[in-house]
Scaffold this active site. Structure first.
Site, mmCIF file in Angstrom:
data_model
loop_
_atom_site.group_PDB
_atom_site.id
_atom_site.type_symbol
_atom_site.label_atom_id
_atom_site.label_comp_id
_atom_site.label_asym_id
_atom_site.label_seq_id
_atom_site.Cartn_x
_atom_site.Cartn_y
_atom_site.Cartn_z
ATOM 1 N N SER A 183 14.600 -57.163 -50.996
ATOM 2 C CA SER A 183 16.019 -57.478 -51.185
ATOM 3 C C SER A 183 16.097 -58.757 -52.021
ATOM 4 C CB SER A 183 16.683 -57.711 -49.827
ATOM 5 O OG SER A 183 16.134 -58.884 -49.235
ATOM 6 N N ASP B 284 15.748 -53.796 -54.071
ATOM 7 C CA ASP B 284 16.717 -53.167 -53.174
ATOM 8 C C ASP B 284 18.075 -53.872 -53.314
ATOM 9 O OD1 ASP B 284 17.503 -51.443 -51.101
ATOM 10 O OD2 ASP B 284 16.986 -52.901 -49.547
ATOM 11 N N HIS C 73 23.618 -50.122 -42.439
ATOM 12 C CA HIS C 73 22.514 -51.078 -42.337
ATOM 13 C C HIS C 73 22.504 -51.767 -40.965
ATOM 14 C CE1 HIS C 73 22.938 -51.059 -46.873
ATOM 15 N NE2 HIS C 73 21.668 -50.730 -46.678
HETATM 16 P P1 13P Z 1 18.086 -50.475 -42.154
HETATM 17 O O1 13P Z 1 18.820 -51.743 -41.828
HETATM 18 O O2 13P Z 1 18.645 -49.321 -41.374
HETATM 19 O O3 13P Z 1 16.620 -50.597 -41.981
HETATM 20 O O4 13P Z 1 18.384 -50.140 -43.680
HETATM 21 C C1 13P Z 1 17.538 -50.560 -44.695
HETATM 22 C C2 13P Z 1 18.111 -50.338 -46.051
HETATM 23 O O5 13P Z 1 18.935 -49.477 -46.289
HETATM 24 C C3 13P Z 1 17.618 -51.207 -47.106
HETATM 25 O O6 13P Z 1 18.240 -50.956 -48.310
HETATM 26 O O1 G3H Z 2 19.672 -53.139 -47.188
HETATM 27 C C1 G3H Z 2 19.584 -54.321 -47.035
HETATM 28 C C2 G3H Z 2 18.592 -54.995 -46.225
HETATM 29 O O2 G3H Z 2 18.317 -54.294 -45.032
HETATM 30 C C3 G3H Z 2 19.067 -56.404 -45.988
HETATM 31 O O3 G3H Z 2 17.979 -57.205 -46.001
HETATM 32 O O4 G3H Z 2 18.421 -59.456 -45.025
HETATM 33 O O5 G3H Z 2 16.651 -59.087 -46.745
HETATM 34 O O6 G3H Z 2 19.071 -58.987 -47.389
HETATM 35 P P1 G3H Z 2 18.047 -58.785 -46.303
HETATM 36 ZN ZN ZN Z 3 20.264 -50.381 -48.134
#
Ligand code: 13P
Ligand code: G3H
Ligand code: ZN
Length: 285
Positions: free
Chosen positions: A50, A82, A181
């Site tokens: 991320s 991501d 999420h």
């Molecule tokens: P989760 O929080 O369900 O693991 O989702 C992860 C996600 O979609 C990252 O892009």
């Molecule tokens: O889809 C998003 C991630 O699950 C969020 O992760 O806390 O590293 O931004 P992060």
């Molecule tokens: Zn996501």
């Protein structure tokens, strides 16, 4: 082998009707856990960061580790951004040798999302980098779905998806189908018919975000319906953190960093192995 694109990994998954795990790493240990699990099961894998993780680890640390490790591995590994929020962020990752980026314009109006995504596709294609985009209101559905009679207004609209993909030419599309999420407050209710409908129209790799906490049978049904990339972050974080808490409960005075990170890494690896088995990508490397 050198890092591969998600396009390469996902087109095989799309043809053969299985899904590949896209696992978020946060540090070296979670990255190691993901790659060891995939190696042991001879599965392709997508490791994703991320923007928060990029800020925490630094792009240089991430790419130095991932590119050099991938070269020594026999399984296909893709390095993916991501939820990229800006063109600049995707540019930085492409320059740093990510093989795939996501641009998340899902909060924007359709036209604005198309325009933003197009910009990223144009620059990514020059470097042979794959692009994922998102359409629909993913994050809020699960809170609403139990109480709202017509939750379908939050799901990805198939006709909009068709137009979006035609105009942007993205390689993979994340669709809103009832997940969210983070940890679920209520059991999610997935719209399997919506996955099938979108798959029949687009015939391309579809992505499920927010898959942590989704029951195993629902994951299997979603893969059968046409999901090819499944994002997992929370389940890894929870297992890693629970293990650390457990170590400190047993040895409250420990100051040895490896004493709590090593079992946490093993716990994360177990989660990833179970997901890979569930997604159907064992032996697909
Ligand atoms: P989760 O929080 O369900 O693991 O989702 C992860 C996600 O979609 C990252 O892009
Ligand atoms: O889809 C998003 C991630 O699950 C969020 O992760 O806390 O590293 O931004 P992060
Ligand atoms: Zn996501």
């Amino acid at each position: 082998m050198p890092l591969v694109t998600t396009k390469k990994i996902l087109s095989k998954a799309n043809k053969e009707n299985y899904a590949v795990g896209a696992f978020n790493f946060t540090n070296m240990e979670t990255l190691q856990a993901i790659i060891s699990a995939a190696r042991e099961l001879n599965s392709p894998v997508i490791v994703q960061s991320s923007e928060g993780t990029i800020k925490y680890m630094g792009l240089d640390y991430i790419t130095a580790m991932v590119t050099s490790i991938a070269k020594k591995e026999k399984i296909p590994i893709a390095l993916h951004l991501d939820h990229g929020s800006t063109v600049e962020m995707t540019k930085d990752c492409i320059k740093a040798r990510y093989t795939s980026v996501m641009i998340d314009g899902s909060a924007l109006k359709l036209e604005e999302n198309i325009a933003l995504t197009k910009k990223v596709v144009d620059l990514a294609k020059k470097s042979k980098v794959s692009v994922e985009a998102e359409l629909g209101k993913l994050g809020i559905i699960s809170d609403f779905i139990m109480s709202t009679a017509d939750a379908s207004m939050f799901l990805t609209n198939p006709e909009e998806a068709k137009r979006f993909v035609k105009e942007t030419k993205v390689d993979a599309l994340a669709i809103a189908i009832g997940t969210a999420h983070g940890p679920f407050k209520n059991k999610p209710k997935l719209a399997f018919d919506r996955i099938e409908e979108i798959k029949a129209l687009l015939k391309m790799p579809l992505v499920m975000h927010g898959a942590s906490g989704v029951p195993d049978d629902d994951i299997k049904r979603a893969v059968k319906a046409g999901i090819n990339k499944i994002n997992i972050n929370t389940d890894i974080r929870q297992a890693f953190s629970a293990s650390i808490k457990d170590t400190f409960a047993k040895k409250p005075d420990t100051y040895k960093i490896r004493a709590y990170l090593d079992p946490a890494r093993t716990a994360a690896e177990e989660v990833v192995k179970n997901k890979i088995r569930l997604f159907g990508s064992v032996g697909k490397a």
